[in-house]
Design an enzyme around this catalytic site. Structure first.
Site, PDB file in Angstrom:
ATOM      1  N   PRO A  20       0.787  -1.233   0.000  1.00 12.70           N
ATOM      2  CA  PRO A  20       0.000   0.000   0.000  1.00 12.70           C
ATOM      3  C   PRO A  20       0.821   1.285   0.000  1.00 12.70           C
ATOM      4  O   PRO A  20       0.256   2.366  -0.169  1.00 12.70           O
ATOM      5  CB  PRO A  20      -0.829  -0.117   1.277  1.00 12.70           C
ATOM      6  CG  PRO A  20       0.015  -0.963   2.172  1.00 12.70           C
ATOM      7  CD  PRO A  20       0.708  -1.948   1.286  1.00 12.70           C
ATOM      8  N   ASP A  43       3.942   1.279 -11.505  1.00 11.79           N
ATOM      9  CA  ASP A  43       2.660   1.971 -11.494  1.00 11.79           C
ATOM     10  C   ASP A  43       2.830   3.399 -10.984  1.00 11.79           C
ATOM     11  O   ASP A  43       3.786   3.718 -10.258  1.00 11.79           O
ATOM     12  CB  ASP A  43       1.670   1.247 -10.564  1.00 11.79           C
ATOM     13  CG  ASP A  43       1.073   0.001 -11.201  1.00 11.79           C
ATOM     14  OD1 ASP A  43       1.285  -0.199 -12.404  1.00 11.79           O
ATOM     15  OD2 ASP A  43       0.403  -0.750 -10.477  1.00 11.79           O
ATOM     16  N   LYS A  65      -1.408   3.735 -15.017  1.00  6.67           N
ATOM     17  CA  LYS A  65      -2.736   4.042 -15.538  1.00  6.67           C
ATOM     18  C   LYS A  65      -3.465   4.824 -14.445  1.00  6.67           C
ATOM     19  O   LYS A  65      -3.319   4.526 -13.261  1.00  6.67           O
ATOM     20  CB  LYS A  65      -3.500   2.751 -15.863  1.00  6.67           C
ATOM     21  CG  LYS A  65      -3.038   2.051 -17.126  1.00  6.67           C
ATOM     22  CD  LYS A  65      -3.808   0.781 -17.308  1.00  6.67           C
ATOM     23  CE  LYS A  65      -4.081   0.359 -18.703  1.00  6.67           C
ATOM     24  NZ  LYS A  65      -4.484   1.309 -19.670  1.00  6.67           N
ATOM     25  N   GLY A  97       0.124  -2.213  -4.301  1.00  5.26           N
ATOM     26  CA  GLY A  97      -0.706  -3.206  -3.629  1.00  5.26           C
ATOM     27  C   GLY A  97      -0.307  -4.615  -3.980  1.00  5.26           C
ATOM     28  O   GLY A  97       0.875  -4.977  -3.941  1.00  5.26           O
ATOM     29  N   ASP A  98      -1.281  -5.433  -4.336  1.00  4.01           N
ATOM     30  CA  ASP A  98      -1.031  -6.803  -4.774  1.00  4.01           C
ATOM     31  C   ASP A  98      -1.259  -6.879  -6.277  1.00  4.01           C
ATOM     32  O   ASP A  98      -2.278  -6.376  -6.775  1.00  4.01           O
ATOM     33  CB  ASP A  98      -1.978  -7.767  -4.058  1.00  4.01           C
ATOM     34  CG  ASP A  98      -1.725  -9.204  -4.453  1.00  4.01           C
ATOM     35  OD1 ASP A  98      -0.964  -9.892  -3.741  1.00  4.01           O
ATOM     36  OD2 ASP A  98      -2.269  -9.648  -5.481  1.00  4.01           O
ATOM     37  N   THR A 126      -2.416  -5.855   0.057  1.00  7.27           N
ATOM     38  CA  THR A 126      -3.377  -5.005  -0.647  1.00  7.27           C
ATOM     39  C   THR A 126      -3.898  -3.900   0.270  1.00  7.27           C
ATOM     40  O   THR A 126      -3.890  -4.032   1.497  1.00  7.27           O
ATOM     41  CB  THR A 126      -4.531  -5.853  -1.219  1.00  7.27           C
ATOM     42  OG1 THR A 126      -5.316  -5.042  -2.094  1.00  7.27           O
ATOM     43  CG2 THR A 126      -5.408  -6.419  -0.124  1.00  7.27           C
ATOM     44  N   ALA A 127      -4.363  -2.814  -0.324  1.00 11.47           N
ATOM     45  CA  ALA A 127      -4.702  -1.609   0.430  1.00 11.47           C
ATOM     46  C   ALA A 127      -5.803  -1.833   1.455  1.00 11.47           C
ATOM     47  O   ALA A 127      -5.797  -1.213   2.527  1.00 11.47           O
ATOM     48  CB  ALA A 127      -5.113  -0.498  -0.529  1.00 11.47           C
ATOM     49  N   MET A 178     -11.013   2.425  -5.819  1.00  6.15           N
ATOM     50  CA  MET A 178     -11.336   3.406  -6.864  1.00  6.15           C
ATOM     51  C   MET A 178     -12.794   3.854  -6.761  1.00  6.15           C
ATOM     52  O   MET A 178     -13.523   3.929  -7.758  1.00  6.15           O
ATOM     53  CB  MET A 178     -11.041   2.814  -8.256  1.00  6.15           C
ATOM     54  CG  MET A 178      -9.573   2.470  -8.452  1.00  6.15           C
ATOM     55  SD  MET A 178      -9.246   1.495  -9.945  1.00  6.15           S
ATOM     56  CE  MET A 178      -9.744  -0.157  -9.378  1.00  6.15           C
TER      57      MET A 178
END
Length: 257
Positions: A20, A43, A65, A97-98, A126-127, A178
């Site tokens: 994260p 990323d 992205k 994250g993952d 993951t977050a 998101m």
């Protein structure tokens, strides 16, 4: 294919989860792969604190992205990964994250399979896990929820449809990635399917990072609360979860001061 406990050989791609954002939450293997990489394609959400762990001679290439914003085309990302690996470079594809959670991992590994380029995957935290830990709560709890859903607020077609009836049930817990821009859409869908207005939703922005912010809210007030808070950075909406009482009081005091 190299055993994941070893340093990846040249011409091999290591997909690495950066977690994260807090460098201390990297796995030992992720740290080793970052430090041994000759090329890192990363990323947008991977912070400088993690990118700075790369070796001095490594080439760092941003290939991020961004939802509702300018992004590199996936085919171009695939081509870059293949080109660098095929040149013999020790290549790391570094994902926030993952890699397997809303990270387009399959699209990239399928391209490598087609090109005959070997790879392996190093998972990351993951977050949603980091966000729940910051709140001092668990994502699952006996007597409350026996399942957990990881959702996206939007996909390539726009706001994403979900099983709203199940999500609106009392005790349901979901981590919505998101989801900031989709808040009013989420609120409308959930309330339309019977979601209680006082259902807790906690927004955690920049989970685990120095600039983390927590926004306790409810289904009824979520869009207005988000507008007022003006949170920057990636955020996870934790449907059905509120901070522990002591943490909520501390948060309120912090906002007042």
């Amino acid at each position: 294919m190299a055993h994941p406990s070893q340093t990846p050989p040249r011409g091999h791609v290591a997909f690495v989860g950066a977690g994260p954002g807090d460098p201390e939450l990297l796995t030992v293997r992720a740290m080793r792969e970052i430090q041994s990489a000759e090329v890192i394609l990363h990323d947008q959400l991977v912070p400088e604190a993690i990118l700075s762990l790369a070796s001095e001679g490594a080439t760092l290439l941003p290939v991020g992205k961004k939802g509702f914003g300018p992004s590199m085309k996936q085919d171009d990302i695939n081509a870059l990964i293949i080109a660098h690996a095929s040149s013999g470079a020790r290549t790391v594809r570094l994902k926030a994250g993952d890699p397997g959670v809303f990270g387009r991992l399959d699209e990239e590994t399928e391209a490598l399979d087609a090109a005959g380029v070997p790879y392996h995957v190093t998972p990351g935290l993951t977050a949603s896990t980091a966000a729940a830990a910051s709140l001092g709560v668990s994502l699952t709890k006996r007597g409350r929820n026996s399942d957990l859903r990881l959702l996206t607020g939007h996909d390539v077609k726009g706001f994403a449809e979900q099983d709203w009836r199940t999500l609106a049930r009392p005790g349901a817990v979901a981590a919505i990635y998101m989801g900031k821009r989709a808040a009013r859409f989420l609120q409308g869908r959930l309330m339309m399917h019977g979601g209680a207005p006082d259902t807790p939703i906690t927004v955690v922005a920049n989970a685990s990072r120095p600039n983390e912010r927590q926004l306790p809210s409810t289904l009824a007030t979520l869009p207005a609360d988000l507008d007022a808070a003006d949170l920057d950075g990636p955020a996870v909406l934790l449907l059905g979860l509120a901070p522990r009482a002591a943490r909520a009081i501390a948060f309120a005091r912090q906002e007042v001061s």
